[in-house]
Enzyme design. Sequence first.
Site, short mmCIF file in Angstrom:
data_model
loop_
_atom_site.label_atom_id
_atom_site.label_comp_id
_atom_site.label_asym_id
_atom_site.label_seq_id
_atom_site.Cartn_x
_atom_site.Cartn_y
_atom_site.Cartn_z
N LYS A 259 0.74 -1.29 -0.13
CA LYS A 259 0.00 -0.09 -0.09
C LYS A 259 0.89 1.05 0.24
CE LYS A 259 -2.63 -0.06 3.51
NZ LYS A 259 -3.73 -0.43 4.41
N ARG A 260 2.17 1.21 0.52
CA ARG A 260 2.83 2.31 0.75
C ARG A 260 3.31 2.84 -0.52
NH1 ARG A 260 7.74 2.80 2.83
NH2 ARG A 260 8.08 0.63 2.87
#
Length: 502
Positions: A259-260
């Site tokens: 997600k990062r």
Amino acid sequence: MADTRVRIAPSPTGPLHIGTARTALFNALYARHHGGTFLLRLEDTDVARSTLAFERDILEGLHWLGITWDEGPDAAGEGDFGPYAPYRQMQRLDRYKAAADDLVARDLAYPCFCTPEELDADRKAQEAARLPPRYVGRCATLTADEQAQKRAAGLPAALRFRVPPGVIEIDDAVRGRVEIDTSNLGGDFVIVRGDGTPLYHFTVVVDDAAMQITHVIRGEDHLSNTPKHILLFRALGHPEPVFAHLPLILNADRTKMSKRKSQTAVSDYIAQGFIREALVNYLALLGWSTGTEEEILSFDELARRFDLDHVQKGGAVFDRERLEWINGQWIRKLEDEDLIERLLPFLEADHAAGRIDRTPGADEVRAVLPMIRERLPVLGAVGDLIGFLWLDDLELDPETVVPKRWDAATTADALSAARAVIADVGAVSFESEELEPPLRALAEARGWKAGDLFMAIRVAVTGRTATPPLFDTLVALGPERTLARLDSAAAAVQRLAEGGPA
Ligand code: GLU
């Protein structure tokens, strides 16, 4: 041979992830290709993290992609269909209990009374001795009397599965033969917690066995779990399914997709205007190839070609540019009315957010389709591309109207001259073929590069440096608005030239 039965088994502990969508798609394609059955099972035993909202996001996201299943829950919070219902693990607890009792009765599993403190102390001792963590087997050989005493003392009992010695061989349909010595599995593992809740390794196998799953097609991150699953299948007396572990999806820097570093929620791609045909097409190519040059394929065409032999072993880098390219290709293929219908919600959103002053009607969008169709990487780009058509007043920074090689005075002069030429054309017929030659002639007569003149006009009437072709853009704006915008831009640039306030 048994009918092919495959499954996707998402946990509703987060929104639909690109990786889950890819796994669902590969299973759906495999089932379709082999005339098999594809089912969806919700692995919702992590009660603390599972939510109805995530369940909805997952089911609706898969529906949106056009991935359908033959058995399972159809809508969040509602019932399910199929011969092996229920397909939500929290509604199958009695089955796990029965399977666990059976393993205990055959001494393939045993109660473990170790306290968290004891287990913690074991782990620390192993760490200090630089040994991998492993259950020490404290409860593995308790006699029936000893077990009864501990129970009488009120100690909660987890259940541990006895890991037998030996080597597990997996003939993975993607990775080939994988061998794992059971001594590397960390000792006897917990299948049911002290509070009675069953663990993933156990429920997944009980269900895959009960639901007659023939092929487990899932992400490579589960490969290390597979030996445990195979041991459990054997203990339950059920034939092992074929395993196929799909390559990891990677960020651009080749680390595991996160997600990062990447956008992972399918809903975010939908919100940006990726279309289902393109996402399905792209996800299919994320770790699989047709073996040919063909890239733009519909679900049906993919299903016709799909099999596990062309699934790659190495990680699949998520390449957003390629996804956008594929999306653009699919947008070009849409029927006019279909494309208009899909664009309108984005224009409504632009209107709601104040980026345009009104939502155009379908006819207005239809009129500009030829100008924009080939220029949309995503539907959400429509406002940026052509939203200037639906702005009442263009807010213009006069500095941006001045081409790099020009000064403000030249620009003001050029805009006024262009205005006169365009007004003359407008008096006769306002067509793009009629506009171009006199404007080119103007540039030549004044010794300006046509590109500079056109850029000044473009920014003056749209506020942007990148637009659809200039003359089509002017026609779309119409003569009155074109002239009015040229007038006000010329005036603003003139003030700039005079050093006054814009
Ligand atoms: N619930 C598991 C997951 O979401 C399923 C894994 C599997 O397919 O066995 O990762």
